[in-house]
Design an enzyme around this catalytic site. Structure first.
Site, PDB file in Angstrom:
ATOM      1  N   GLN A 109     -13.855   2.806   1.703  1.00 28.30           N
ATOM      2  CA  GLN A 109     -13.406   2.299   0.395  1.00 28.30           C
ATOM      3  C   GLN A 109     -13.243   3.467  -0.569  1.00 28.30           C
ATOM      4  O   GLN A 109     -14.150   4.305  -0.706  1.00 28.30           O
ATOM      5  CB  GLN A 109     -14.411   1.280  -0.166  1.00 28.30           C
ATOM      6  CG  GLN A 109     -13.910   0.622  -1.450  1.00 28.30           C
ATOM      7  CD  GLN A 109     -14.826  -0.494  -1.965  1.00 28.30           C
ATOM      8  OE1 GLN A 109     -15.908  -0.731  -1.414  1.00 28.30           O
ATOM      9  NE2 GLN A 109     -14.391  -1.149  -3.026  1.00 28.30           N
ATOM     10  N   ASP A 111       0.853  -1.184   0.000  1.00 30.90           N
ATOM     11  CA  ASP A 111       0.000   0.000   0.000  1.00 30.90           C
ATOM     12  C   ASP A 111       0.894   1.240   0.000  1.00 30.90           C
ATOM     13  O   ASP A 111       1.895   1.307   0.725  1.00 30.90           O
ATOM     14  CB  ASP A 111      -0.930   0.006   1.217  1.00 30.90           C
ATOM     15  CG  ASP A 111      -2.084   0.985   1.021  1.00 30.90           C
ATOM     16  OD1 ASP A 111      -3.231   0.507   0.869  1.00 30.90           O
ATOM     17  OD2 ASP A 111      -1.840   2.201   1.017  1.00 30.90           O
ATOM     18  N   HIS A 115     -10.301  -5.425  -3.328  1.00 34.85           N
ATOM     19  CA  HIS A 115      -8.937  -5.685  -2.863  1.00 34.85           C
ATOM     20  C   HIS A 115      -8.978  -5.952  -1.372  1.00 34.85           C
ATOM     21  O   HIS A 115      -9.837  -5.425  -0.663  1.00 34.85           O
ATOM     22  CB  HIS A 115      -8.018  -4.486  -3.152  1.00 34.85           C
ATOM     23  CG  HIS A 115      -8.549  -3.206  -2.603  1.00 34.85           C
ATOM     24  ND1 HIS A 115      -9.556  -2.495  -3.225  1.00 34.85           N
ATOM     25  CD2 HIS A 115      -8.264  -2.520  -1.464  1.00 34.85           C
ATOM     26  CE1 HIS A 115      -9.845  -1.434  -2.508  1.00 34.85           C
ATOM     27  NE2 HIS A 115      -9.088  -1.420  -1.427  1.00 34.85           N
TER      28      HIS A 115
HETATM   29  P1  5GP Z   1      -9.527   1.402   0.043  1.00 34.83           P
HETATM   30  O1  5GP Z   1      -9.497   2.757   0.686  1.00 34.83           O
HETATM   31  O2  5GP Z   1     -10.321   1.430  -1.253  1.00 34.83           O
HETATM   32  O3  5GP Z   1      -9.928   0.279   0.960  1.00 34.83           O
HETATM   33  O4  5GP Z   1      -8.023   1.051  -0.310  1.00 34.83           O
HETATM   34  C1  5GP Z   1      -7.352   1.602  -1.387  1.00 34.83           C
HETATM   35  C2  5GP Z   1      -5.905   1.609  -1.016  1.00 34.83           C
HETATM   36  O5  5GP Z   1      -5.147   1.775  -2.187  1.00 34.83           O
HETATM   37  C3  5GP Z   1      -5.528   2.741  -0.060  1.00 34.83           C
HETATM   38  O6  5GP Z   1      -5.051   2.189   1.169  1.00 34.83           O
HETATM   39  C4  5GP Z   1      -4.454   3.516  -0.815  1.00 34.83           C
HETATM   40  O7  5GP Z   1      -3.389   3.944   0.019  1.00 34.83           O
HETATM   41  C5  5GP Z   1      -3.998   2.511  -1.862  1.00 34.83           C
HETATM   42  N1  5GP Z   1      -3.535   3.134  -3.083  1.00 34.83           N
HETATM   43  C6  5GP Z   1      -4.179   4.101  -3.803  1.00 34.83           C
HETATM   44  N2  5GP Z   1      -3.474   4.436  -4.889  1.00 34.83           N
HETATM   45  C7  5GP Z   1      -2.350   3.664  -4.870  1.00 34.83           C
HETATM   46  C8  5GP Z   1      -1.215   3.564  -5.749  1.00 34.83           C
HETATM   47  O8  5GP Z   1      -1.092   4.244  -6.765  1.00 34.83           O
HETATM   48  N3  5GP Z   1      -0.261   2.653  -5.391  1.00 34.83           N
HETATM   49  C9  5GP Z   1      -0.376   1.855  -4.285  1.00 34.83           C
HETATM   50  N4  5GP Z   1       0.623   0.990  -4.043  1.00 34.83           N
HETATM   51  N5  5GP Z   1      -1.431   1.935  -3.446  1.00 34.83           N
HETATM   52  C10 5GP Z   1      -2.406   2.832  -3.733  1.00 34.83           C
END
Ligand code: 5GP
Length: 115
Positions: free
Chosen positions: A94, A31, A100
């Site tokens: 999210q 992440d 994911h």
């Molecule tokens: P969500 O908030 O949808 O559960 O998780 C999305 C995750 O993707 C977040 O924790 C965010 O830090 C990660 N993320 C977003 N953009 C990128 C990116 O470009 N590269 C990586 N490695 N992680 C990302």
């Protein structure tokens, strides 16, 4: 046509990220904004499912594969113990609507649920 997700763009090589593990169906990256000493993302290559509820209904075998890969990378990159989080819906945090799993590990034993 909907825009490809950030994870699809990473898979295509359009956004840089080191792929730590990969199968035919799933890949793993770190992440970019870690919330724990170990914070990995297990991501299906297909962006067909927005969240874990859609995935569980549509392809339970792929969900099981994600859990198996989570265990493998928790061993390979941590001490083997991990928390598996699927944020589901904007109200739950999210931000990427391409399902994911967050694999969180390291120093979590004394934290409450959610750290
Ligand atoms: P969500 O908030 O949808 O559960 O998780 C999305 C995750 O993707 C977040 O924790 C965010 O830090 C990660 N993320 C977003 N953009 C990128 C990116 O470009 N590269 C990586 N490695 N992680 C990302």
């Amino acid at each position: 046509m909907t825009e490809p997700s950030v994870f699809t763009r990473i898979l295509r090589g359009e956004i840089p990220a080191e792929i730590l593990a990969e199968t035919e169906n799933v890949f793993v990256i770190r992440d970019i904004a870690p919330q724990a000493p170990l914070h990995l993302l297990v991501i299906p290559k297909s962006g067909d499912y927005r969240d874990v509820t859609e995935l569980a209904a549509g392809d339970p075998a792929l969900l099981a594969e994600m859990v198996a890969i989570a265990k493998r990378v928790a061993i390979d990159y941590g001490d083997g113990d991990f928390r598996l989080v699927f944020n589901t819906g904007a109200g739950a945090g999210q931000t990427v609507f391409h399902v994911h799993a967050h694999v969180l590990g390291g120093g979590l034993a004394e934290g409450s649920l959610g750290g």
